[in-house]
Design an enzyme around this catalytic site. Sequence first.
Site, PDB file in Angstrom:
ATOM      1  N   HIS A  47      39.901  53.263  43.487  1.00 12.03           N
ATOM      2  CA  HIS A  47      39.343  51.911  43.570  1.00 12.03           C
ATOM      3  C   HIS A  47      37.847  51.911  43.888  1.00 12.03           C
ATOM      4  CE1 HIS A  47      43.134  49.570  43.395  1.00 12.03           C
ATOM      5  NE2 HIS A  47      43.659  50.710  43.817  1.00 12.03           N
ATOM      6  N   HIS A  67      50.965  49.417  43.681  1.00 10.08           N
ATOM      7  CA  HIS A  67      51.224  50.668  44.388  1.00 10.08           C
ATOM      8  C   HIS A  67      52.691  51.069  44.261  1.00 10.08           C
ATOM      9  CE1 HIS A  67      47.575  49.955  47.288  1.00 10.08           C
ATOM     10  NE2 HIS A  67      47.294  49.734  46.013  1.00 10.08           N
ATOM     11  N   HIS A 123      50.034  54.502  41.560  1.00  5.28           N
ATOM     12  CA  HIS A 123      50.556  53.218  41.092  1.00  5.28           C
ATOM     13  C   HIS A 123      51.829  53.471  40.284  1.00  5.28           C
ATOM     14  CE1 HIS A 123      47.065  50.244  41.844  1.00  5.28           C
ATOM     15  NE2 HIS A 123      46.911  51.271  42.642  1.00  5.28           N
ATOM     16  N   HIS A 178      53.478  52.259  51.588  1.00  5.35           N
ATOM     17  CA  HIS A 178      54.012  52.482  50.243  1.00  5.35           C
ATOM     18  C   HIS A 178      54.085  53.992  50.039  1.00  5.35           C
ATOM     19  CE1 HIS A 178      51.793  48.500  49.178  1.00  5.35           C
ATOM     20  NE2 HIS A 178      53.017  48.241  49.616  1.00  5.35           N
ATOM     21  N   ARG A 201      39.697  48.471  40.048  1.00  5.80           N
ATOM     22  CA  ARG A 201      40.241  49.782  39.647  1.00  5.80           C
ATOM     23  C   ARG A 201      39.169  50.493  38.822  1.00  5.80           C
ATOM     24  NH1 ARG A 201      46.597  48.240  38.366  1.00  5.80           N
ATOM     25  NH2 ARG A 201      46.874  47.032  40.277  1.00  5.80           N
ATOM     26  N   HIS A 248      45.416  55.909  45.354  1.00  5.46           N
ATOM     27  CA  HIS A 248      46.849  55.591  45.380  1.00  5.46           C
ATOM     28  C   HIS A 248      47.597  56.155  44.182  1.00  5.46           C
ATOM     29  CE1 HIS A 248      44.805  51.706  46.903  1.00  5.46           C
ATOM     30  NE2 HIS A 248      45.098  52.427  47.966  1.00  5.46           N
ATOM     31  N   ASP A 269      50.718  55.302  48.934  1.00  2.00           N
ATOM     32  CA  ASP A 269      49.510  55.115  49.755  1.00  2.00           C
ATOM     33  C   ASP A 269      48.934  56.447  50.233  1.00  2.00           C
ATOM     34  OD1 ASP A 269      49.824  52.421  49.433  1.00  2.00           O
ATOM     35  OD2 ASP A 269      50.652  52.064  51.446  1.00  2.00           O
ATOM     36  N   HIS A 279      51.889  47.658  52.643  1.00  2.00           N
ATOM     37  CA  HIS A 279      50.886  48.700  52.439  1.00  2.00           C
ATOM     38  C   HIS A 279      50.458  49.290  53.795  1.00  2.00           C
ATOM     39  CE1 HIS A 279      47.374  50.659  50.634  1.00  2.00           C
ATOM     40  NE2 HIS A 279      46.679  50.211  51.661  1.00  2.00           N
TER      41      HIS A 279
HETATM   42 CU   LIG Z   1      45.546  51.274  44.092  1.00  2.00          CU
HETATM   43 ZN   LIG Z   2      49.797  50.550  49.091  1.00  2.00          ZN
END
Ligand SMILES: [Cu+2]
Ligand SMILES: [Zn+2]
Length: 196
Positions: A133, A76, A61, A93, A156, A59, A96, A84
Amino acid sequence: MLRFVFGFCLVAIACAQEAAISTLTSGDAKGTVYFNKTSDGILITGFISGLTEGDHGFHIHSFGDLTNGCTSTGSHFNPHNVNHGGPNSSVRHVGDLGNINANSSGIATIDILDSIISLSGEHSIIGRAVLVHADPDDLGLGGYEDSLTTGHAGARVGCGVVGILAESESSGSPRIVNSLFSIVLTSIVVAGRLVF
Ligand SMILES: [Cu+2]
Ligand SMILES: [Zn+2]
Ligand SMILES: *[C@@H]1O[C@H](CO)[C@@H](O)[C@H](O)[C@H]1NC(C)=O
Ligand SMILES: *[C@@H]1O[C@H](CO)[C@@H](O)[C@H](O)[C@H]1NC(C)=O
Ligand SMILES: *[C@@H]1O[C@H](CO)[C@@H](O)[C@H](O)[C@H]1NC(C)=O
């Protein structure tokens, strides 16, 4: 648009960034990711190592803040405040990007084309963070309480700040084209004055 036609930025017309880079330095997962502007969207390429074999949520962030490791990058990147989703979901998002897949050496080879993120404007990812992740992103479909906020992707494990890539704003050959174009333009103006 003019940039696509002439291959350079006209003076006094603000020109968007052409490429960005993120070096993942925080966390166990390390690597380098490139974001290149193309006519079809942003081409995301690179390698990330130090992963467990399989899929890992990937993602953008919100914050490029690594003062507390990947924890301080916020959630995100979600400027429209929606749920999401996966990269191809109609609702997602902006940040994403789905999953990256690591092979048995723990290395993920990234090759994603995304038409939602941008290197300029409202969807710009410059100054934000790339995040990997521990677990797969369920693309919002897993039915867990955090599926529609984080994709249930777990801890994370690696992150880096997205920055402007050196030499991506202008390069040698476009400047030559630019000069040639200026000469042609000047000639047209001069010729116009002679005629009228
Ligand atoms: Cu993430
Ligand atoms: Zn997301
Ligand atoms: C992305 O852009 C950089 C800088 O222009 C370039 O070095 C790199 O080869 C490009 N990557 C791809 C996959 O096009
Ligand atoms: C999204 O669509 C692209 C292009 O069709 C495809 O390559 C990619 O696998 C899709 N991603 C997901 C997570 O479904
Ligand atoms: C995993 O991918 C990397 C990068 O392409 C490659 O060098 C490595 O050999 C691959 N490992 C396996 C077991 O295929």
